[in-house]
Design a protein around this motif. Structure first.
Motif, PDB file in Angstrom:
ATOM      1  N   ILE A  22       0.831  -1.090   0.172  1.00  0.00           N
ATOM      2  CA  ILE A  22       0.001  -0.122   0.003  1.00  0.00           C
ATOM      3  C   ILE A  22       0.946   1.053   0.141  1.00  0.00           C
ATOM      4  CG2 ILE A  22      -1.844   1.365   1.222  1.00  0.00           C
ATOM      5  CD1 ILE A  22      -2.601  -1.395   2.435  1.00  0.00           C
ATOM      6  N   VAL A  23       0.895   1.996  -0.917  1.00  0.00           N
ATOM      7  CA  VAL A  23       1.923   3.016  -1.239  1.00  0.00           C
ATOM      8  C   VAL A  23       1.402   4.404  -0.830  1.00  0.00           C
ATOM      9  CG1 VAL A  23       3.337   1.839  -3.051  1.00  0.00           C
ATOM     10  CG2 VAL A  23       1.479   3.290  -3.619  1.00  0.00           C
ATOM     11  N   GLN A  24       0.121   4.506  -0.900  1.00  0.00           N
ATOM     12  CA  GLN A  24      -0.587   5.793  -0.567  1.00  0.00           C
ATOM     13  C   GLN A  24      -1.916   5.359   0.468  1.00  0.00           C
ATOM     14  OE1 GLN A  24      -1.438   8.083  -3.964  1.00  0.00           O
ATOM     15  NE2 GLN A  24      -2.199   9.977  -2.606  1.00  0.00           N
ATOM     16  N   ALA A  25      -2.285   6.274   1.534  1.00  0.00           N
ATOM     17  CA  ALA A  25      -3.295   6.116   2.202  1.00  0.00           C
ATOM     18  C   ALA A  25      -3.632   7.249   2.629  1.00  0.00           C
ATOM     19  CB  ALA A  25      -3.021   5.387   3.514  1.00  0.00           C
ATOM     20  N   VAL A  47      -3.953   3.244  -2.198  1.00  0.00           N
ATOM     21  CA  VAL A  47      -3.400   3.012  -3.399  1.00  0.00           C
ATOM     22  C   VAL A  47      -2.571   1.894  -3.262  1.00  0.00           C
ATOM     23  CG1 VAL A  47      -2.540   3.892  -5.452  1.00  0.00           C
ATOM     24  CG2 VAL A  47      -3.752   5.188  -3.891  1.00  0.00           C
ATOM     25  N   LEU A  48      -2.613   0.941  -4.344  1.00  0.00           N
ATOM     26  CA  LEU A  48      -1.678  -0.195  -4.174  1.00  0.00           C
ATOM     27  C   LEU A  48      -0.390   0.025  -5.208  1.00  0.00           C
ATOM     28  CD1 LEU A  48      -3.909  -3.337  -4.538  1.00  0.00           C
ATOM     29  CD2 LEU A  48      -3.092  -2.042  -2.271  1.00  0.00           C
ATOM     30  N   ASP A  49       0.625  -0.908  -5.178  1.00  0.00           N
ATOM     31  CA  ASP A  49       1.762  -0.730  -5.927  1.00  0.00           C
ATOM     32  C   ASP A  49       1.537  -0.685  -7.253  1.00  0.00           C
ATOM     33  OD1 ASP A  49       1.641  -3.262  -5.802  1.00  0.00           O
ATOM     34  OD2 ASP A  49       3.387  -3.696  -5.108  1.00  0.00           O
ATOM     35  N   ASP A  50       0.488  -1.353  -7.774  1.00  0.00           N
ATOM     36  CA  ASP A  50       0.168  -1.593  -9.108  1.00  0.00           C
ATOM     37  C   ASP A  50      -0.823  -0.386  -9.544  1.00  0.00           C
ATOM     38  OD1 ASP A  50      -2.290  -2.377  -8.196  1.00  0.00           O
ATOM     39  OD2 ASP A  50      -2.323  -4.246  -9.261  1.00  0.00           O
ATOM     40  N   GLY A  51      -1.262   0.667  -9.150  1.00  0.00           N
ATOM     41  CA  GLY A  51      -2.109   1.451  -9.224  1.00  0.00           C
ATOM     42  C   GLY A  51      -3.402   1.197  -8.951  1.00  0.00           C
TER      43      GLY A  51
END
Length: 148
Positions: A22-25, A47-51
């Motif tokens: 999870i790259v963005q929360a 937002v996950l690492d694959d978008g």
């Protein structure tokens, strides 16, 4: 293409999260197409690492009181690859006896990453009299399909 899951869909939520970071929360209000045509706001997103974007919406009882309302209280990122998911459902209603001060229920999404359990989403509220719903919705918008 979107998919919407609830607190009862642990396996499906795990299928979305396992193998990703999870790259963005973020907490806030986000437009999206929810599970109902009039439900177009989310309380947060991951937002996950694959978008892929996961929109988080706590149940809104829709009345003047707090019955059935479970707003999003917490979100978190995960720096390592997620290997497991656990959903904790501990609702509270007005009919439950007083238990030492616990007057609110919780729904939490925990993930395991690098052998550490991380609470990535927490909804806190009350079922009240039970007529206004409970839980949360997690709507998945896959990166390849774009947002709808």
């Amino acid at each position: 293409m979107t998919e919407t899951y609830s607190q009862n869909d642990t396996r499906e939520i795990a299928d979305v999260l396992v193998g990703h970071r999870i790259v963005q929360a973020e907490k806030g209000e986000f437009d999206y197409q929810g599970r109902r045509s009039w439900d177009t706001r989310a309380d947060g997103r991951l937002v996950l690492d694959d978008g892929t974007v996961l929109y988080l919406a706590g149940n809104d009882g829709g009345c003047g009181c707090s019955a059935g309302c479970y707003p999003l209280e917490k979100v978190a990122t995960v720096d390592n690859v997620i290997t497991s998911v656990r959903v904790e459902a501990d609702p509270h209603d007005d009919d439950e006896p007083w238990d030492g001060g616990r007057e609110r229920g919780t729904y939490r999404i925990f993930v395991i990453a690098d052998n550490v359990e991380i609470n990535v989403a927490e909804f806190v509220g009350t079922d009240g009299n039970g007529y206004y719903g409970t839980g949360f919705a997690l709507t998945v918008v896959r990166a390849s399909g774009g947002e709808s």
